[in-house]
Design a protein around this motif. Structure first.
Motif, PDB file in Angstrom:
ATOM      1  N   VAL A   5       0.302  -1.191   0.475  1.00 12.54           N
ATOM      2  CA  VAL A   5      -0.019  -0.138   0.138  1.00 12.54           C
ATOM      3  C   VAL A   5       1.622   1.406   0.060  1.00 12.54           C
ATOM      4  CG1 VAL A   5      -1.981   0.840   1.184  1.00 12.54           C
ATOM      5  CG2 VAL A   5      -1.718  -0.720   0.995  1.00 12.54           C
ATOM      6  N   GLY A   6       0.738   2.314  -0.766  1.00  9.21           N
ATOM      7  CA  GLY A   6       1.112   3.558  -1.219  1.00  9.21           C
ATOM      8  C   GLY A   6       2.490   3.017  -2.688  1.00  9.21           C
ATOM      9  N   VAL A  24      -0.013   3.098  -8.448  1.00 12.39           N
ATOM     10  CA  VAL A  24       0.370   3.009  -6.674  1.00 12.39           C
ATOM     11  C   VAL A  24      -0.910   2.181  -6.146  1.00 12.39           C
ATOM     12  CG1 VAL A  24      -0.165   4.930  -4.573  1.00 12.39           C
ATOM     13  CG2 VAL A  24       1.306   5.137  -6.788  1.00 12.39           C
ATOM     14  N   LEU A  25      -0.649   1.119  -5.305  1.00 10.56           N
ATOM     15  CA  LEU A  25      -1.641   0.517  -5.018  1.00 10.56           C
ATOM     16  C   LEU A  25      -2.200   1.542  -3.838  1.00 10.56           C
ATOM     17  CD1 LEU A  25      -2.943  -2.523  -4.976  1.00 10.56           C
ATOM     18  CD2 LEU A  25      -1.099  -2.862  -2.438  1.00 10.56           C
ATOM     19  N   ARG A  26      -3.393   1.574  -3.962  1.00  5.80           N
ATOM     20  CA  ARG A  26      -4.143   2.705  -2.781  1.00  5.80           C
ATOM     21  C   ARG A  26      -4.532   2.035  -1.584  1.00  5.80           C
ATOM     22  NH1 ARG A  26      -2.364   7.575  -4.660  1.00  5.80           N
ATOM     23  NH2 ARG A  26      -2.214   7.730  -7.198  1.00  5.80           N
ATOM     24  N   LYS A  27      -5.153   1.046  -1.630  1.00  4.32           N
ATOM     25  CA  LYS A  27      -6.105   0.552  -0.604  1.00  4.32           C
ATOM     26  C   LYS A  27      -5.870  -1.240  -0.222  1.00  4.32           C
ATOM     27  CE  LYS A  27      -9.821   2.227   0.335  1.00  4.32           C
ATOM     28  NZ  LYS A  27     -11.575   2.594   0.106  1.00  4.32           N
ATOM     29  N   VAL A  36      -6.858  -1.898  -4.320  1.00  2.00           N
ATOM     30  CA  VAL A  36      -7.083  -0.318  -5.016  1.00  2.00           C
ATOM     31  C   VAL A  36      -6.383  -0.378  -5.466  1.00  2.00           C
ATOM     32  CG1 VAL A  36      -8.406   2.051  -5.169  1.00  2.00           C
ATOM     33  CG2 VAL A  36      -9.833  -0.199  -3.573  1.00  2.00           C
ATOM     34  N   ILE A  37      -6.440   0.233  -7.337  1.00  2.00           N
ATOM     35  CA  ILE A  37      -4.868   0.843  -7.534  1.00  2.00           C
ATOM     36  C   ILE A  37      -5.181   2.234  -8.608  1.00  2.00           C
ATOM     37  CG2 ILE A  37      -4.838  -0.723  -9.553  1.00  2.00           C
ATOM     38  CD1 ILE A  37      -2.110  -1.388  -9.542  1.00  2.00           C
ATOM     39  N   HIS A  39      -4.554   5.988  -9.748  1.00  2.00           N
ATOM     40  CA  HIS A  39      -5.089   7.203  -9.892  1.00  2.00           C
ATOM     41  C   HIS A  39      -7.006   7.360 -10.281  1.00  2.00           C
ATOM     42  CE1 HIS A  39      -4.202   8.071 -14.027  1.00  2.00           C
ATOM     43  NE2 HIS A  39      -5.593   8.780 -13.934  1.00  2.00           N
ATOM     44  N   GLU A  41      -8.402   4.782  -9.250  1.00  3.39           N
ATOM     45  CA  GLU A  41      -9.447   4.028  -7.935  1.00  3.39           C
ATOM     46  C   GLU A  41      -9.927   2.641  -8.516  1.00  3.39           C
ATOM     47  OE1 GLU A  41     -10.202   5.945  -5.203  1.00  3.39           O
ATOM     48  OE2 GLU A  41      -8.712   6.960  -4.524  1.00  3.39           O
TER      49      GLU A  41
END
Length: 134
Positions: A5-6, A24-27, A36-37, A39, A41
């Motif tokens: 994540v991040g 970027v892996l968001r969540k 969730v990957i 921008h 999402e």
């Protein structure tokens, strides 16, 4: 898998040929069963993920492309920057196209030298630059 994540990652999903997602892996939501990957999402179910690996620095950046919007060169510093960054320049004399997608080699107070060695007076011509994005 929360250690991703991040971080910028590349995610392979589905069956061969894999669907490849970069960003970027968001969540990492264990309750919903999705990762969730990007921008945008995009939610990817855990059962679709084949594997995840870190995105190499050279894969992170997009290739530079020309902006669709240009601006007119008027100041000395703008001409200097166009030379330094080797920006694509279009030269106009009224409605007539003099040079397309060329670069400026040098300039003085009254004239500009283009890539092919052509000298163009500043007062009679309009110089439109398109910078690189990325």
């Amino acid at each position: 898998m929360k250690h991703w994540v991040g971080r910028p990652v590349i995610m392979y999903c589905g069956e061969k040929p894999y669907t490849i997602l970069r960003g970027v892996l968001r969540k990492w939501d264990a309750a919903a069963g999705v990762a969730v990957i990007g921008h945008q999402e995009i939610a990817v179910p855990f059962h679709d993920i084949v594997f995840i690996k870190a995105l190499a620095p050279k894969e992170r950046a997009l290739a530079p492309v020309l902006h669709s919007v240009g601006f007119c060169l008027r100041e000395r510093l703008q001409f200097d920057n166009a030379i330094y960054f080797k920006s694509a320049v279009t030269v106009w004399r009224g409605d007539q196209l003099v040079a397309y997608n060329t670069t400026i080699i040098s300039h003085t107070k009254g004239s500009v030298t283009l890539q092919g060695g052509q000298h163009v007076p500043k007062g009679a011509h309009l110089f439109v630059v398109r910078s690189l994005r990325g």
